[in-house]
Design an enzyme around this catalytic site. Sequence first.
Site, mmCIF file in Angstrom:
data_model
loop_
_atom_site.group_PDB
_atom_site.id
_atom_site.type_symbol
_atom_site.label_atom_id
_atom_site.label_comp_id
_atom_site.label_asym_id
_atom_site.label_seq_id
_atom_site.Cartn_x
_atom_site.Cartn_y
_atom_site.Cartn_z
ATOM 1 N N VAL A 1 -73.777 51.647 -50.951
ATOM 2 C CA VAL A 1 -74.906 51.330 -51.823
ATOM 3 C C VAL A 1 -76.114 52.042 -51.241
ATOM 4 O O VAL A 1 -76.142 52.378 -50.054
ATOM 5 C CB VAL A 1 -75.188 49.813 -51.966
ATOM 6 N N SER A 2 -77.112 52.277 -52.067
ATOM 7 C CA SER A 2 -78.254 53.075 -51.627
ATOM 8 C C SER A 2 -79.166 52.369 -50.647
ATOM 9 O O SER A 2 -79.828 53.004 -49.850
ATOM 10 C CB SER A 2 -79.071 53.538 -52.832
ATOM 11 N N SER A 3 -79.227 51.031 -50.704
ATOM 12 C CA SER A 3 -80.130 50.332 -49.792
ATOM 13 C C SER A 3 -79.550 49.000 -49.356
ATOM 14 O O SER A 3 -78.666 48.459 -50.002
ATOM 15 C CB SER A 3 -81.496 50.122 -50.445
ATOM 16 N N GLN B 1 -79.405 45.702 -53.908
ATOM 17 C CA GLN B 1 -78.088 46.175 -54.306
ATOM 18 C C GLN B 1 -77.039 45.434 -53.495
ATOM 19 O O GLN B 1 -77.265 45.113 -52.337
ATOM 20 C CB GLN B 1 -77.959 47.674 -54.070
#
Length: 191
Positions: free
Chosen positions: A9-11, A16
């Site tokens: 996941v991006s963060s 998220q």
Amino acid sequence: MMKFLYARVSSNDGSQHIDRQTTEMEKYDDVFIDYASGGSTNRPKLQEMLKWIRKGDCVEVHSIDRLARNINDLLQIVKTITEERHAEIFFIKENLRFTDDESNPFNKLMLHLLGSIAEFERNMIRMRQKEGIAVAKQKGVYSKERCKKLSLSKIEELKKDIADKVKISEICKKYGITKPTFYRYKENYGL
């Protein structure tokens, strides 16, 4: 043969969640989770996984966009796993499996097509971000600073301020946070 799971996941700020990608983790020999953008291959767990893979191993990924958001990076990672390591990669959501056997042209087409869509989505997100930043700058409400992370002692102070019914705008000013960040802390810490 070992079976690996790669998830991303991006963060890791709570906005998220990795949960949908990490079901049935007990069926894997090892799980590699990155909290980083898919726009680059410079991800610690991805690089660690690529070092571990051996001939006959299998890597599973929830979906193509979790492995890469750039078609060139996607193709290179798949090539590294299949041709250089002689392992296989399986994309669960798309039900696509790749090995060093190039006999399935349909799978190769789908990889290119879905990888291009993932890259397109990423470019659209960037474009919308730029548009939003431009509007925020015009309104004078844009700040380059990221949301501040509060220490545990500051969170305790924040709890006290909430209990003392201090105005949200004053709390945000005191801790240097935005209202959305305030509400995120309030939700995440049950304040």
